[in-house]
Design a protein around this motif. Structure first.
Motif, short mmCIF file in Angstrom:
data_model
loop_
_atom_site.label_atom_id
_atom_site.label_comp_id
_atom_site.label_asym_id
_atom_site.label_seq_id
_atom_site.Cartn_x
_atom_site.Cartn_y
_atom_site.Cartn_z
N GLY A 147 6.64 37.54 19.65
CA GLY A 147 6.73 38.74 20.49
C GLY A 147 6.10 39.93 19.81
N ALA A 148 4.96 39.72 19.18
CA ALA A 148 4.37 40.71 18.27
C ALA A 148 3.82 41.95 18.97
CB ALA A 148 3.27 40.06 17.44
N ALA A 149 3.74 41.94 20.28
CA ALA A 149 3.26 43.12 20.99
C ALA A 149 4.37 43.81 21.77
CB ALA A 149 2.13 42.74 21.95
N GLY A 150 5.60 43.32 21.65
CA GLY A 150 6.73 43.96 22.32
C GLY A 150 7.18 45.21 21.60
N GLY A 151 8.24 45.83 22.11
CA GLY A 151 8.72 47.08 21.54
C GLY A 151 9.06 46.94 20.07
N VAL A 152 9.84 45.92 19.71
CA VAL A 152 10.23 45.70 18.31
C VAL A 152 9.09 45.03 17.54
CG1 VAL A 152 11.85 44.55 16.76
CG2 VAL A 152 12.68 45.58 18.88
N GLY A 153 8.51 43.99 18.12
CA GLY A 153 7.48 43.24 17.42
C GLY A 153 6.29 44.07 17.01
N SER A 154 5.88 45.02 17.88
CA SER A 154 4.70 45.84 17.57
C SER A 154 4.94 46.73 16.36
CB SER A 154 4.31 46.68 18.79
OG SER A 154 5.35 47.59 19.14
N HIS A 176 -4.42 40.77 21.53
CA HIS A 176 -5.00 40.30 20.28
C HIS A 176 -5.86 41.36 19.61
CE1 HIS A 176 -4.38 35.69 20.92
NE2 HIS A 176 -3.28 36.39 21.05
N ARG A 177 -6.62 42.10 20.37
CA ARG A 177 -7.47 43.13 19.76
C ARG A 177 -6.60 44.20 19.11
NH1 ARG A 177 -12.20 46.81 22.72
NH2 ARG A 177 -12.64 48.12 20.90
N TRP A 178 -5.54 44.62 19.80
CA TRP A 178 -4.64 45.64 19.24
C TRP A 178 -4.06 45.16 17.91
CZ3 TRP A 178 0.48 46.05 17.80
CH2 TRP A 178 0.98 47.34 17.62
N LEU A 179 -3.63 43.91 17.85
CA LEU A 179 -3.08 43.37 16.61
C LEU A 179 -4.14 43.31 15.52
CD1 LEU A 179 -0.92 40.51 18.17
CD2 LEU A 179 -0.03 42.51 16.95
N SER A 180 -5.31 42.83 15.86
CA SER A 180 -6.38 42.72 14.87
C SER A 180 -6.74 44.08 14.28
CB SER A 180 -7.64 42.09 15.49
OG SER A 180 -7.40 40.76 15.90
#
Length: 302
Positions: A147-154, A176-180
């Motif tokens: 859940g890496a793009a959710g409220g907590v995960g991000s 994916h781009r935001w995470l990268s």
């Protein structure tokens, strides 16, 4: 007339009502705050549905908040009318125009922090902080976050990166781009996720689960020791394998919230805002929360 979100029976978003109420009077050690922004969280939806905890009805709603001090109750020092503040209330009352809050649960809002971020930072920020602290990432280790793009995960992926770890974030392709861009290796969820994770790394030292749905078993299969797995949602699974369940209450201090707020204000911590709604559209806000909503937080504005 001042308004507040209330519900008189458990259920879906249809039970939520925006009702006219009186302005609360701050008691000993409390501060009356004119709310400017208040985040919404999955735990509040579960409480309202009656699946998380039972409350006396009718009940208010909301933990996160940011606003302006109207007046202080007896015994309060260090705060005064017109101060801009942010913080939390465990009384489930921040989805309102006014709320009486324990002074100890408030900090000064940094001048450079938006109301939207200030009003939605506490639950996700302290949850992410507690989860990362629980798994204790070290430089050079690999941490996986579901859940890496959710409220907590991000936020968790960013805090783990700040600790020096290599971070893999499980999320949909749209994120994916935001995470990268934040130094996180993105991996798509769904069928085949285990193999994709094994292709991304030859070892997993720690795992933060913000989603549930079998990720604890996957973490163990990937080699993470149970003592270095933390879940925010799968409590039965954690008990079964011996994982941790550190969340917001484990980091609910003014010092930690101040640290997070200062990082967010300086740009060192990106707190994505997915959407904002006026208070009288609280049902629509929670309906978006329940669906495949965009990355980050959903916030009520008053």
């Amino acid at each position: 007339m001042p308004r507040a979100v209330q519900y008189s029976r458990y259920g879906g978003t249809e039970v939520l009502q925006v009702v006219e109420v009186g302005i609360p009077e701050p008691a000993e050690g409390e501060v009356l705050v004119r709310v400017k922004a208040a985040g919404i969280n999955p735990g509040e939806a579960k409480t309202r549905a009656g699946t998380l905890q039972q409350r006396s009805l009718p009940s208010g709603q909301g933990i996160d908040l940011a606003g302006v001090v109207v007046r202080t109750g007896p015994g309060v020092t260090g705060l005064a009318a017109e101060d801009e503040v942010m913080g939390f209330t465990w009384e489930h009352a921040s989805h309102a125009d006014y709320v009486a809050v324990e002074a100890a649960n408030l900090i000064a809002k940094p001048a450079g922090l938006s109301w939207e971020v200030a009003g939605s930072l506490f639950v996700v920020g302290t949850s992410a902080y507690a989860a990362v602290r629980a798994v204790a990432p070290q430089p050079g280790e690999t941490v996986v976050v579901s859940g890496a793009a959710g409220g907590v995960g991000s936020l968790a992926v960013q805090l783990a990166r700040r600790a020096g770890a290599d971070v893999i974030g499980i999320a949909g392709p749209a994120n994916h781009r935001w995470l990268s861009e934040r130094g996180v290796i993105p991996v798509a969820y769904g069928d085949g996720v285990a193999e994709r994770l094994r292709q991304a790394t030859d070892r997993v030292d720690a795992f933060i689960d913000t989603h549930g749905d079998g990720y604890l078993e996957l973490a163990v299969a990937l080699g993470a020791a149970p003592a270095r797995i933390n879940t925010l949602v799968d409590y039965s699974g954690a008990a079964r394998i011996g994982a941790k369940t550190e969340a917001s209450r484990a980091a609910a201090t003014g010092g930690i919230l101040t640290e997070l707020a200062q990082m967010a204000a300086s740009g060192a911590l990106d707190v994505p805002i997915a959407a904002t709604y006026p208070l009288d559209q609280v049902r629509a806000a929670y309906e978006e929360l329940a669906g495949p909503h965009p990355r980050g937080k959903i916030v009520l504005l008053t």
